[in-house]
Design a protein around this motif. Structure first.
Motif, PDB file in Angstrom:
ATOM      1  N   LYS A  27       0.832  -1.204   0.000  1.00  0.00           N
ATOM      2  CA  LYS A  27       0.000   0.000   0.000  1.00  0.00           C
ATOM      3  C   LYS A  27       0.867   1.255   0.000  1.00  0.00           C
ATOM      4  CE  LYS A  27      -3.649   2.406   2.576  1.00  0.00           C
ATOM      5  NZ  LYS A  27      -4.568   2.343   3.744  1.00  0.00           N
ATOM      6  N   GLU A  28       1.903   1.266   0.829  1.00  0.00           N
ATOM      7  CA  GLU A  28       2.783   2.430   0.890  1.00  0.00           C
ATOM      8  C   GLU A  28       3.551   2.605  -0.415  1.00  0.00           C
ATOM      9  OE1 GLU A  28       2.920   4.824   3.192  1.00  0.00           O
ATOM     10  OE2 GLU A  28       1.175   3.736   3.986  1.00  0.00           O
ATOM     11  N   LYS A  29       3.925   1.491  -1.021  1.00  0.00           N
ATOM     12  CA  LYS A  29       4.650   1.556  -2.294  1.00  0.00           C
ATOM     13  C   LYS A  29       3.757   2.131  -3.386  1.00  0.00           C
ATOM     14  CE  LYS A  29       7.535  -1.279  -5.350  1.00  0.00           C
ATOM     15  NZ  LYS A  29       8.035  -2.648  -5.625  1.00  0.00           N
ATOM     16  N   ILE A  30       2.486   1.703  -3.409  1.00  0.00           N
ATOM     17  CA  ILE A  30       1.539   2.218  -4.396  1.00  0.00           C
ATOM     18  C   ILE A  30       1.283   3.705  -4.179  1.00  0.00           C
ATOM     19  CG2 ILE A  30      -0.874   2.123  -5.158  1.00  0.00           C
ATOM     20  CD1 ILE A  30      -0.781  -0.897  -4.713  1.00  0.00           C
ATOM     21  N   LYS A  31       1.171   4.100  -2.920  1.00  0.00           N
ATOM     22  CA  LYS A  31       0.951   5.521  -2.622  1.00  0.00           C
ATOM     23  C   LYS A  31       2.116   6.374  -3.127  1.00  0.00           C
ATOM     24  CE  LYS A  31      -2.248   5.650   1.295  1.00  0.00           C
ATOM     25  NZ  LYS A  31      -2.450   6.112   2.688  1.00  0.00           N
ATOM     26  N   GLN A  32       3.313   5.876  -2.971  1.00  0.00           N
ATOM     27  CA  GLN A  32       4.465   6.619  -3.472  1.00  0.00           C
ATOM     28  C   GLN A  32       4.436   6.720  -4.993  1.00  0.00           C
ATOM     29  OE1 GLN A  32       6.785   8.398  -1.796  1.00  0.00           O
ATOM     30  NE2 GLN A  32       5.518   7.912  -0.009  1.00  0.00           N
ATOM     31  N   GLN A  33       3.999   5.633  -5.643  1.00  0.00           N
ATOM     32  CA  GLN A  33       3.866   5.670  -7.105  1.00  0.00           C
ATOM     33  C   GLN A  33       2.795   6.664  -7.532  1.00  0.00           C
ATOM     34  OE1 GLN A  33       5.593   4.448  -9.458  1.00  0.00           O
ATOM     35  NE2 GLN A  33       6.789   2.767  -8.610  1.00  0.00           N
ATOM     36  N   ILE A  34       1.685   6.708  -6.785  1.00  0.00           N
ATOM     37  CA  ILE A  34       0.608   7.657  -7.077  1.00  0.00           C
ATOM     38  C   ILE A  34       1.125   9.087  -6.984  1.00  0.00           C
ATOM     39  CG2 ILE A  34      -1.561   8.629  -6.207  1.00  0.00           C
ATOM     40  CD1 ILE A  34      -2.398   5.768  -5.477  1.00  0.00           C
ATOM     41  N   ILE A  35       1.880   9.375  -5.942  1.00  0.00           N
ATOM     42  CA  ILE A  35       2.444  10.722  -5.768  1.00  0.00           C
ATOM     43  C   ILE A  35       3.374  11.064  -6.932  1.00  0.00           C
ATOM     44  CG2 ILE A  35       4.000  12.112  -4.347  1.00  0.00           C
ATOM     45  CD1 ILE A  35       2.887  10.582  -1.900  1.00  0.00           C
ATOM     46  N   THR A  36       4.207  10.110  -7.327  1.00  0.00           N
ATOM     47  CA  THR A  36       5.145  10.330  -8.428  1.00  0.00           C
ATOM     48  C   THR A  36       4.407  10.629  -9.732  1.00  0.00           C
ATOM     49  OG1 THR A  36       6.786   8.863  -7.418  1.00  0.00           O
ATOM     50  CG2 THR A  36       7.021   9.307  -9.775  1.00  0.00           C
ATOM     51  N   ILE A  37       3.394   9.799 -10.037  1.00  0.00           N
ATOM     52  CA  ILE A  37       2.627   9.977 -11.283  1.00  0.00           C
ATOM     53  C   ILE A  37       1.853  11.293 -11.248  1.00  0.00           C
ATOM     54  CG2 ILE A  37       0.725   9.045 -12.678  1.00  0.00           C
ATOM     55  CD1 ILE A  37       1.610   6.233 -11.637  1.00  0.00           C
ATOM     56  N   TYR A  38       1.272  11.597 -10.098  1.00  0.00           N
ATOM     57  CA  TYR A  38       0.451  12.809  -9.956  1.00  0.00           C
ATOM     58  C   TYR A  38       1.260  14.069 -10.241  1.00  0.00           C
ATOM     59  CZ  TYR A  38      -2.406  16.356  -7.561  1.00  0.00           C
ATOM     60  OH  TYR A  38      -3.127  17.476  -7.253  1.00  0.00           O
ATOM     61  N   PHE A  39       2.442  14.168  -9.647  1.00  0.00           N
ATOM     62  CA  PHE A  39       3.243  15.371  -9.838  1.00  0.00           C
ATOM     63  C   PHE A  39       3.992  15.354 -11.167  1.00  0.00           C
ATOM     64  CE2 PHE A  39       2.582  15.643  -5.230  1.00  0.00           C
ATOM     65  CZ  PHE A  39       2.137  16.959  -5.157  1.00  0.00           C
ATOM     66  N   ALA A  40       4.281  14.162 -11.702  1.00  0.00           N
ATOM     67  CA  ALA A  40       4.883  14.088 -13.039  1.00  0.00           C
ATOM     68  C   ALA A  40       3.913  14.610 -14.091  1.00  0.00           C
ATOM     69  CB  ALA A  40       5.278  12.650 -13.360  1.00  0.00           C
ATOM     70  N   GLN A  43      -0.121  17.546 -11.750  1.00  0.00           N
ATOM     71  CA  GLN A  43      -1.413  17.518 -11.059  1.00  0.00           C
ATOM     72  C   GLN A  43      -2.590  17.453 -12.033  1.00  0.00           C
ATOM     73  OE1 GLN A  43      -1.499  20.555  -7.836  1.00  0.00           O
ATOM     74  NE2 GLN A  43       0.608  20.991  -8.460  1.00  0.00           N
ATOM     75  N   ARG A  44      -2.352  16.952 -13.247  1.00  0.00           N
ATOM     76  CA  ARG A  44      -3.391  16.910 -14.269  1.00  0.00           C
ATOM     77  C   ARG A  44      -4.170  15.603 -14.262  1.00  0.00           C
ATOM     78  NH1 ARG A  44       1.143  19.096 -18.469  1.00  0.00           N
ATOM     79  NH2 ARG A  44       0.857  21.326 -18.151  1.00  0.00           N
ATOM     80  N   TYR A  45      -3.572  14.522 -13.761  1.00  0.00           N
ATOM     81  CA  TYR A  45      -4.220  13.220 -13.788  1.00  0.00           C
ATOM     82  C   TYR A  45      -5.127  13.026 -12.576  1.00  0.00           C
ATOM     83  CZ  TYR A  45      -1.496  11.153 -17.641  1.00  0.00           C
ATOM     84  OH  TYR A  45      -0.975  10.847 -18.864  1.00  0.00           O
ATOM     85  N   GLY A  46      -6.312  12.474 -12.834  1.00  0.00           N
ATOM     86  CA  GLY A  46      -7.189  12.027 -11.771  1.00  0.00           C
ATOM     87  C   GLY A  46      -7.034  10.525 -11.592  1.00  0.00           C
ATOM     88  N   SER A  47      -7.932   9.922 -10.814  1.00  0.00           N
ATOM     89  CA  SER A  47      -7.803   8.495 -10.515  1.00  0.00           C
ATOM     90  C   SER A  47      -7.883   7.586 -11.747  1.00  0.00           C
ATOM     91  CB  SER A  47      -8.861   8.073  -9.491  1.00  0.00           C
ATOM     92  OG  SER A  47     -10.168   8.364  -9.951  1.00  0.00           O
ATOM     93  N   PRO A  48      -8.699   7.881 -12.791  1.00  0.00           N
ATOM     94  CA  PRO A  48      -8.747   6.965 -13.943  1.00  0.00           C
ATOM     95  C   PRO A  48      -7.404   6.829 -14.653  1.00  0.00           C
ATOM     96  CG  PRO A  48     -10.676   8.390 -13.934  1.00  0.00           C
ATOM     97  CD  PRO A  48      -9.747   8.930 -12.898  1.00  0.00           C
ATOM     98  N   ARG A  49      -6.753   7.954 -14.951  1.00  0.00           N
ATOM     99  CA  ARG A  49      -5.483   7.877 -15.681  1.00  0.00           C
ATOM    100  C   ARG A  49      -4.351   7.384 -14.791  1.00  0.00           C
ATOM    101  NH1 ARG A  49      -7.713  12.228 -18.820  1.00  0.00           N
ATOM    102  NH2 ARG A  49      -7.749  11.639 -21.016  1.00  0.00           N
TER     103      ARG A  49
END
Length: 264
Positions: A27-40, A43-49
């Motif tokens: 779960k923590e690993k996925i959260k870190q990936q989410i943060i990375t993708i979000y800021f990469a 801040q344009r991607y929502g949950s679907p992308r």
């Protein structure tokens, strides 16, 4: 703290020495990936992308779970606003029927190009963005950013870039709204000299050109709304970066005919 919570110190140390389970680590690993993708994605991607990106990286996770994790992290994509209608269709030029008929899925390059014009507000007034999109890969193959809305500045300028970037296919359909920039004699003679089949949306029906409208929604949501007004020069640089660096090369798209919905 143990005294305040009325706990035995031995219980606390036993809990602290217990190894973290694999589920929590994942779960923590996925959260870190989410943060990375979000800021990469700026801040344009929502949950679907973000879900698409995680799945492509090998994580088996649902959109609902990604949305839950994003909420826990306090992350949300930029929100959109309603559009202002800018099409000038009250003219005496000939309009053509809707040949495309909302068939937005094509199997090869240069079978259907769609185009539209929108406005962008700056500190120094409005800029007008004209884009031409190939429906096969949803790439912006031609675009123009201008101070005015003449045919030469908008539709013709974007057309000239398009034919430099991509070869015209036999029986190419060019779809647009009924705006004067697409109906004028100068533009019509230019594209028809290439053997292009013209197609226009029905009057007042934005859904007939949904892909072009969708791009403008993404642009304004991800780049314009929520940001401070800037100069025309700065906006030109921002739009260039958004189209050529982000949208055409990195952003995930929704054409199911493309592998993993990515650019080719």
């Amino acid at each position: 703290m143990c005294k305040v919570l009325k706990l035995n110190c031995s219980s606390y140390f036993k809990w602290k020495s217990r190894p973290i389970c694999n589920r929590l680590l994942l779960k923590e690993k996925i959260k870190q990936q989410i943060i990375t993708i979000y800021f990469a994605s700026k801040q344009r991607y929502g949950s679907p992308r973000i879900t698409f990106e995680l799945n492509s990286l090998g994580y088996k996770i649902s959109r609902v779970t990604v949305a839950k994790y994003m909420k826990e992290l306090g992350l949300r994509s930029k929100l959109s606003k309603k559009f202002k209608i800018t099409t000038h269709s009250k003219h005496n030029y000939l309009v053509v029927k809707n040949v495309l008929d909302r068939n937005f899925i094509v199997k090869t390059f240069s079978k259907v190009w769609v185009s539209d014009i929108t406005y962008i507000q700056t500190k120094e007034g409005f800029l007008y963005l004209t884009t031409i999109i190939d429906l096969y890969d949803r790439k912006i193959i031609g675009w123009s950013l201008s101070n005015g809305m003449s045919t030469e500045e908008t539709s013709l300028a974007a057309w000239k870039m398009s034919i430099k970037n991509r070869k015209i296919g036999k029986g190419l359909i060019f779809h647009s709204d009924r705006g004067v920039q697409y109906a004028s004699n100068k533009f019509v003679k230019t594209i028809e000299s290439y053997g292009v089949i013209r197609s226009m949306s029905r009057k007042g029906n934005c859904w007939d050109n949904a892909v072009a409208e969708s791009f403008f929604k993404s642009l304004k949501t991800e780049l314009i709304y929520g940001n401070k007004l800037i100069t025309r020069e700065k906006m030109e640089l921002e739009v260039f970066e958004y189209i050529e660096i982000w949208y055409n090369k990195k952003r995930r798209h929704g054409n199911p005919k493309l592998p993993n919905n990515r650019r080719v």
